[in-house]
Design an enzyme around this catalytic site. Structure first.
Site, PDB file in Angstrom:
ATOM      1  N   TRP A  64       1.131   5.792  -1.351  1.00 22.12           N
ATOM      2  CA  TRP A  64       1.096   6.588  -2.638  1.00 22.12           C
ATOM      3  C   TRP A  64       2.197   6.413  -3.836  1.00 22.12           C
ATOM      4  O   TRP A  64       2.049   7.007  -4.660  1.00 22.12           O
ATOM      5  CB  TRP A  64       0.716   7.776  -2.237  1.00 22.12           C
ATOM      6  CG  TRP A  64      -0.339   8.024  -1.742  1.00 22.12           C
ATOM      7  CD1 TRP A  64      -1.416   7.640  -0.623  1.00 22.12           C
ATOM      8  CD2 TRP A  64      -0.983   9.626  -1.484  1.00 22.12           C
ATOM      9  NE1 TRP A  64      -2.522   8.564  -0.635  1.00 22.12           N
ATOM     10  CE2 TRP A  64      -2.911   9.190  -1.535  1.00 22.12           C
ATOM     11  CE3 TRP A  64      -1.272  10.957  -3.283  1.00 22.12           C
ATOM     12  CZ2 TRP A  64      -3.657  10.282  -1.959  1.00 22.12           C
ATOM     13  CZ3 TRP A  64      -2.386  11.364  -3.361  1.00 22.12           C
ATOM     14  CH2 TRP A  64      -3.292  11.561  -2.107  1.00 22.12           C
ATOM     15  N   TYR A  95       0.780  -1.004   0.390  1.00 27.65           N
ATOM     16  CA  TYR A  95      -0.165  -0.120  -0.082  1.00 27.65           C
ATOM     17  C   TYR A  95       0.591   1.463  -0.010  1.00 27.65           C
ATOM     18  O   TYR A  95       1.595   0.921   0.482  1.00 27.65           O
ATOM     19  CB  TYR A  95      -0.824  -0.286   1.831  1.00 27.65           C
ATOM     20  CG  TYR A  95      -1.565   1.565   0.824  1.00 27.65           C
ATOM     21  CD1 TYR A  95      -3.409   1.185   0.490  1.00 27.65           C
ATOM     22  CD2 TYR A  95      -1.423   2.533   1.844  1.00 27.65           C
ATOM     23  CE1 TYR A  95      -3.541   2.307   0.188  1.00 27.65           C
ATOM     24  CE2 TYR A  95      -1.616   3.644   2.139  1.00 27.65           C
ATOM     25  CZ  TYR A  95      -3.013   3.810   1.180  1.00 27.65           C
ATOM     26  OH  TYR A  95      -3.900   5.163   1.431  1.00 27.65           O
TER      27      TYR A  95
END
Ligand code: MGD
Ligand code: MGD
Ligand code: MO
Length: 775
Positions: A120, A118
């Site tokens: 960005w 996970y």
């Protein structure tokens, strides 16, 4: 290279999650970076990035943890985070990683690889790190993935059950334009922090969110910010500020609902036609089921707001086009499912749901895109391949998974089992930034046999890995960017050469793919430049279908940013529901908004009953634990960076106080503890401790302190004092409920004291600790 030899200085466009910029480059190095002059309200976050590219923390070669190099794969027993690193050549690093992958699959099967990874990462349609690693692992036969996000897990799961899906809510979000036209009343639970609207996943062509908010105000829209923080709303909005205790929003919303219902001001027609379960909820609201009417007098002491203020707010709502928006923060908390569910319910009661400029606002302003007309154009993405493994965990259950392999857990009504993970592979995210209770994560992180990481810097993620691959940054690669729901496409032109031993994520994975015999499948025979051309050609073809012509990639690289054509708008799901509830069913069992959900009630979860309910958080100012830890810690998003990214850069570091992450504390709380502005303080609770730099200010409610996320975790020894100020040393690793299992970072009690003595120096901005010869 001496200045005089520099060939051609030129300016090239680049793009990031925080907007578009123009880089001045000599082809090798960045000589300057400035905001794109066409961006009306650029973010300064990008300006600090160039200073990091050849900073001491930059990873400039592959490294392997010494214990791993000497003993091979195996549980680390505390050595991850303690061992020094040995520099190795690429062949060694690639062959170690390839063997670990091969052996893990052979001995334990593909679900033993955790590739959820996970995070960005950075912008770019091709280099998008998650797409790269997921594609690679799918081609290897699959991996255990993660579902939902740290941003919105609880909201995603509850809205899927009761609101027709998160996508339906987003597509129904009122825009600032509509809010201005209707001169609506906006109840912003968690505020509308302008600092958060600086960023958007994948990119922002032009920053316009704040200008649109101000435009709506100028038209006559009115704003109310319910938040412990003064600066959670822009001053130009002239908002009413209600500094409630954190975690009490559901009680406030219930009291507003109570006032509307007892005044007969609720939208009975809408409730009857478009929702199910009203009677059950109404009985609870009015106190018929539990003997407690949810009045302002009831919610006052819970929320810390005067009951009269809550009642006055309910009166302002009557007959008025109203928006109830809940920031993501409200659902990143104990029982985080309840706030968005209750907000949707309150919007249904108010009479504004499905009408222009009114209704439920899913996190308006929390990302740049939210509150603007969402782009309906779908830019091309790197194909991720077929999923060969079904195993998954709710994203925030990573430490539970590592600590409890084979054990059962509940999620969204199902009983699932944690997979037995032996290898963790992370690219473009940072669990030592995003996960709660880092001391617990560090313990869990010792369990797998191999941890492989691609990073730019020697941050805590790199310092807890076995094999560390040095990855190029977004300024060091060609690509193009298009943000999620952002109506622009932007060129990313390589503005700097990466250090000689540094490779792109794609090149690293292509190297591994070659070792593992899947090179052709992974690259499809394309170079990076050919992939970018290929994906851009698909994007262009989509525009052609819509009757518009995008510039060629070569042209875009000159222009920078262009607007994307838009398919015709579809009717928003909640508007369609309001128009014809029978014809326009939502994706819920009843086809309507479920104020009472038989399915959820049927799960029998004590922490998520069948209708929106005030449930005391485990940690809040009203909890028994507040006797020992009397301050509520809010660990929201940082103004000067995106999460932990480039915390070592000039812009982020200019915001530190005494070299530490600043913690905002009310003068009354500071005085009671002998804390003065600018001093180093120690935050602690039973889970951990960290230092921070005090900012004493009445812009935060008494009893609440704020320490932004994202200071690079810098523990003095495993489990020791974090000397820099990472809030996740303190936060609980607890699922929102057995329904969504989302993160509950914002439900956190702490105590603070002045730090006596000489505070230890911050070392995490330095190089990876190494051992042995560096060759
Ligand atoms: N206490 C608390 N914790 C929180 C939150 C909170 O409110 N409070 N918020 C949560 C939320 S909403 C989120 S979204 C998460 C964010 O969590 P993350 O998205 O994991 O945080 P980032 O710092 O963005 O992590 C990105 C990492 O990838 C690296 N990186 C960037 N670009 C690239 C690339 O192109 N390639 C490679 N290989 N690496 C790259 C960066 O150096 C950085 O270490 O945090 C969550 N954690
Ligand atoms: N500059 C910058 N912007 C960002 C990010 C970043 O890292 N940097 N991250 C982006 C990401 S990934 C996401 S998901 C969004 C997150 O968006 P949010 O989750 O909305 O952001 P937060 O900053 O965690 O919280 C917003 C505010 O909510 C208030 N708050 C906290 N708890 C409560 C509560 O219980 N009740 C009420 N009423 N208020 C409360 C706090 O005062 C806080 O300032 O931000 C995005 N924007
Ligand atoms: Mo997020």
């Amino acid at each position: 290279m001496p200045e005089s030899l520099s060939p051609t200085r030129r300016e090239v466009p680049t793009a990031s999650h925080f907007g578009t910029y123009v880089a001045e480059t000599d082809g090798r190095r960045i000589l300057g970076l400035r905001p794109d002059p066409a961006d009306p309200e650029p973010s300064s976050i990008g300006l600090g990035v160039p200073s990091t590219l050849d900073s001491p923390a930059r990873l400039t070669a592959p490294y392997v943890r010494r214990g791993y190099l000497e003993r091979g794969p195996g549980p680390a027993g505390g050595a991850r985070g303690r061992d020094p690193y040995v520099r190795v050549d690429w062949d060694t690093a690639l062959s170690l990683a390839a063997s670990a992958l091969r052996d893990t699959i052979a001995e334990h099967g593909n679900p033993a690889i955790f590739g959820g990874s996970y995070g960005w990462g950075s912008a770019g349609r091709f280099h998008h790190p998650q797409s790269q690693i997921h594609r690679f692992l799918n081609l290897l036969g699959g991996y255990t993935r993660s579902v939902e996000s740290y941003s919105s897990a609880a909201m995603q799961v509850i809205l899927r059950r009761v609101g027709g899906g998160y996508g339906a809510a987003l597509a129904s979000n009122p825009t600032w334009r509509e809010i201005g036209e209707q001169r609506s009343l906006v109840l912003a639970f968690g505020g509308l922090p302008a600092r958060n609207a600086q960023v958007n996943g994948g990119g922002i062509g032009r920053h316009t969110n704040l200008a649109d908010q101000r435009w709506a105000r100028a038209q006559g829209a009115e704003f109310v910010s319910i938040s412990p923080l003064h600066d959670d709303v822009d001053d130009a909005l002239e908002a009413t500020r209600l500094p409630a205790r954190p975690g009490t929003d559901v009680a406030i919303m219930l009291a507003l609902a109570h006032e509307l219902v007892t005044a007969g001001a609720h939208d009975q027609d809408f409730l009857r036609r478009c929702t199910v379960g009203w009677e059950t909820f109404e009985a609870y609201l009015l106190g018929r089921t539990d003997g407690v009417p949810k009045t302002p007098a009831w919610a006052g002491p819970i929320s810390g707001l005067p009951a009269a203020d809550i009642a006055a707010l309910a009166r302002r709502m009557r007959g008025r086009r109203t928006v109830i928006t809940t920031s993501y923060s409200l659902q990143r908390a104990d029982h985080g499912e309840q706030a968005p569910w209750m907000a949707l319910t309150l919007a249904a009661i108010s009479g504004s749901l499905g009408l222009p400029g009114g209704g439920f606002g899913a996190a308006l302003g929390a990302l740049h895109q939210l509150g603007l007309e969402p782009s309906r154009f779908r830019p091309a993405a790197l194909p991720q391949g077929r999923r060969g493994v079904d195993a998954f965990i709710p994203v925030a259950r990573i430490a539970d998974m590592l600590l409890h392999p084979g054990e059962p857990f509940r999620y969204d009504g199902a009983q699932l089992t944690y997979p037995d993970v032996r290898l963790v592979y992370w690219v473009g995210g940072n669990p030592f930034h995003h996960h709660q209770d880092l001391n617990r994560l560090v313990r869990a992180w010792q369990r797998p046999e191999t941890v492989i990481v691609h990073e730019h810097f020697a941050n805590a993620l790199a310092r807890h890995a076995d094999i560390v691959f040095p990855a190029a940054t977004w300024l060091e690669r060609d690509d193009f960017a298009a943000g999620s729901a952002d109506p622009f496409v932007s060129a990313m032109v390589r503005a700097a050469e990466p250090p000689p031993e540094v490779r792109t994520d794609h090149a690293i994975l292509a190297g591994l793919a070659a070792e593992l015999g899947i090179a052709d499948e992974f690259t499809e025979g394309r170079t990076e430049a050919e992939w970018i051309e290929h994906l851009y050609a698909q994007t262009r073809a989509h525009a052609t279908e819509l009757g518009a012509e995008l510039p060629t990639l070569a042209e875009l690289r000159e222009i920078g940013t262009v607007a994307l054509p838009q398919p015709p708008p579809a009717l928003a799901p909640y508007t369609a529901l309001r128009d014809h509830a029978d014809a326009n069913r939502l994706h819920t069992p009843s086809g309507k908004i479920e104020i009472f959900s038989e399915r959820i009630a049927g799960f029998g979860l004590p922490d998520c009953p069948g209708h929106p309910t005030w449930l005391e958080p485990v940690e809040w100012l009203g909890a028994p634990g507040a006797v020992t830890y009397p301050l509520h810690l809010i660990s929201g998003q940082p103004d000067r960076r995106l999460h932990s990214q480039f915390d070592n850069g000039s812009h982020s570091r200019a915001g530190k106080v005494a070299g530490r992450e600043p913690v905002l504390i009310n003068p009354a709380d500071a005085a009671a503890r002998g804390i003065v502005d600018g001093a180093v303080v120690r935050l602690h609770n039973a889970r951990g401790e960290c230092l921070a730099g005090a900012v004493v200010s009445d812009r935060i409610r008494p009893g609440v302190v704020r320490l932004s996320t994202g200071a690079w975790y810098d523990p003095s020894g495993p489990g020791g004092l974090d000397v820099h100020g990472n809030a996740n040393t303190l936060t609980p690793d607890r699922g929102t409920s057995a329904l969504a299992q989302g993160p509950s970072a914002h439900s956190c009690l702490v105590e603070i004291e002045a730090y006596r003595g000489d505070p230890p120096p911050v070392t995490v901005f330095g190089p990876l600790p190494t051992a042995g010869p560096t060759s």
